[in-house]
Design a protein around this motif. Sequence first.
Motif, PDB file in Angstrom:
ATOM      1  N   ARG A  71      51.356 -17.615  22.349  1.00  0.00           N
ATOM      2  CA  ARG A  71      50.253 -18.032  21.493  1.00  0.00           C
ATOM      3  C   ARG A  71      50.602 -17.853  20.034  1.00  0.00           C
ATOM      4  O   ARG A  71      50.244 -18.669  19.179  1.00  0.00           O
ATOM      5  CB  ARG A  71      49.014 -17.205  21.848  1.00  0.00           C
ATOM      6  CG  ARG A  71      47.818 -17.547  20.988  1.00  0.00           C
ATOM      7  CD  ARG A  71      46.709 -16.555  21.259  1.00  0.00           C
ATOM      8  NE  ARG A  71      45.618 -16.801  20.338  1.00  0.00           N
ATOM      9  CZ  ARG A  71      44.708 -15.923  20.039  1.00  0.00           C
ATOM     10  NH1 ARG A  71      44.744 -14.731  20.574  1.00  0.00           N
ATOM     11  NH2 ARG A  71      43.733 -16.214  19.210  1.00  0.00           N
ATOM     12  N   PRO A  75      51.813 -21.978  19.325  1.00  0.00           N
ATOM     13  CA  PRO A  75      50.385 -22.043  19.665  1.00  0.00           C
ATOM     14  C   PRO A  75      49.951 -23.325  20.365  1.00  0.00           C
ATOM     15  O   PRO A  75      48.886 -23.348  20.975  1.00  0.00           O
ATOM     16  CB  PRO A  75      49.699 -21.911  18.295  1.00  0.00           C
ATOM     17  CG  PRO A  75      50.722 -22.326  17.296  1.00  0.00           C
ATOM     18  CD  PRO A  75      52.035 -21.895  17.865  1.00  0.00           C
ATOM     19  N   SER A 126      47.526 -26.885  24.775  1.00  0.00           N
ATOM     20  CA  SER A 126      46.613 -25.755  24.705  1.00  0.00           C
ATOM     21  C   SER A 126      45.232 -26.220  24.292  1.00  0.00           C
ATOM     22  O   SER A 126      45.081 -27.064  23.419  1.00  0.00           O
ATOM     23  CB  SER A 126      47.122 -24.721  23.690  1.00  0.00           C
ATOM     24  OG  SER A 126      46.181 -23.695  23.517  1.00  0.00           O
TER      25      SER A 126
END
Length: 277
Positions: A71, A75, A126
């Motif tokens: 992350r 990300p 994501s």
Amino acid sequence: MEPIRVLLVDDDKDVLDMMQVALESRQFKVTPVAGVADALRCINTHTFDVLVTDQRMPGEADGFTLVSAMRSAQPDALTVVTSGNPDKQAAMVAMVLQADEIWEKPLDVNALGELIHRRVSSRKGSTRKTWDTVTAILESHATSIIADWLRRLKQDEILGRVQLDDSDRIAHLPRLMQDLVDRLRVAQMPTNKHARISLAAAEHGMLRYSQGYSIEMIVDESRLLQVSIFHELHNNLNRVDLSTLLIDVMTIADEVDSQLKQSIGGYLNHARSVPAA
């Protein structure tokens, strides 16, 4: 079109080999890794579209450690945590770290492959949103924190009876809040070695002595400031970067405590300097 790059992590070699073959048969470019340390090195040196990691692995670090690292470093990567026995606690950790998926073993590789293709091909790897740091929230909401503190102070049975203009009550707070924000920017661990010398805190203690406050009243002011700060963070919890929240809260408590000690020091020094009547 370049193949989708998958970092696959599992300490069970049989599972790792099976998953690698299954994913590669679907045209993914798979980097198989058997441990957290090697996976962290891969995250720091290579770019991936997807992380698929087992939750439980030997040692103190686990799959959630890798989710946090991915992350931070990459990300936009899709993160999938797998578990042979997912429970509510694991699901909560995954949510806090903003892992995108938590899947139960044995995996349905077809479904996993479809998920990866769908997310990455549509540029929706994501699903995490952008989070604000505690520092940013305190800095942008300093005015509302001070207003909340003033409201709580006026409701206090003892502090509320002190006859002062609002401007005199809150005069020290903008500088104390700035000291706190500055501390959060530099502190990596909530220890006294990072505590800052706050001239505003010492001056506040001296002023409160001249205004007739007791030390207990200064302590109560400081307690209310922590309440107002944490109340503001609670109001913005859906925006806070939870991965650093605990450290930041500890740092806030340590800094406010340091400011209180300096205020009391300024109070006592001023008291000793005033000639006895």
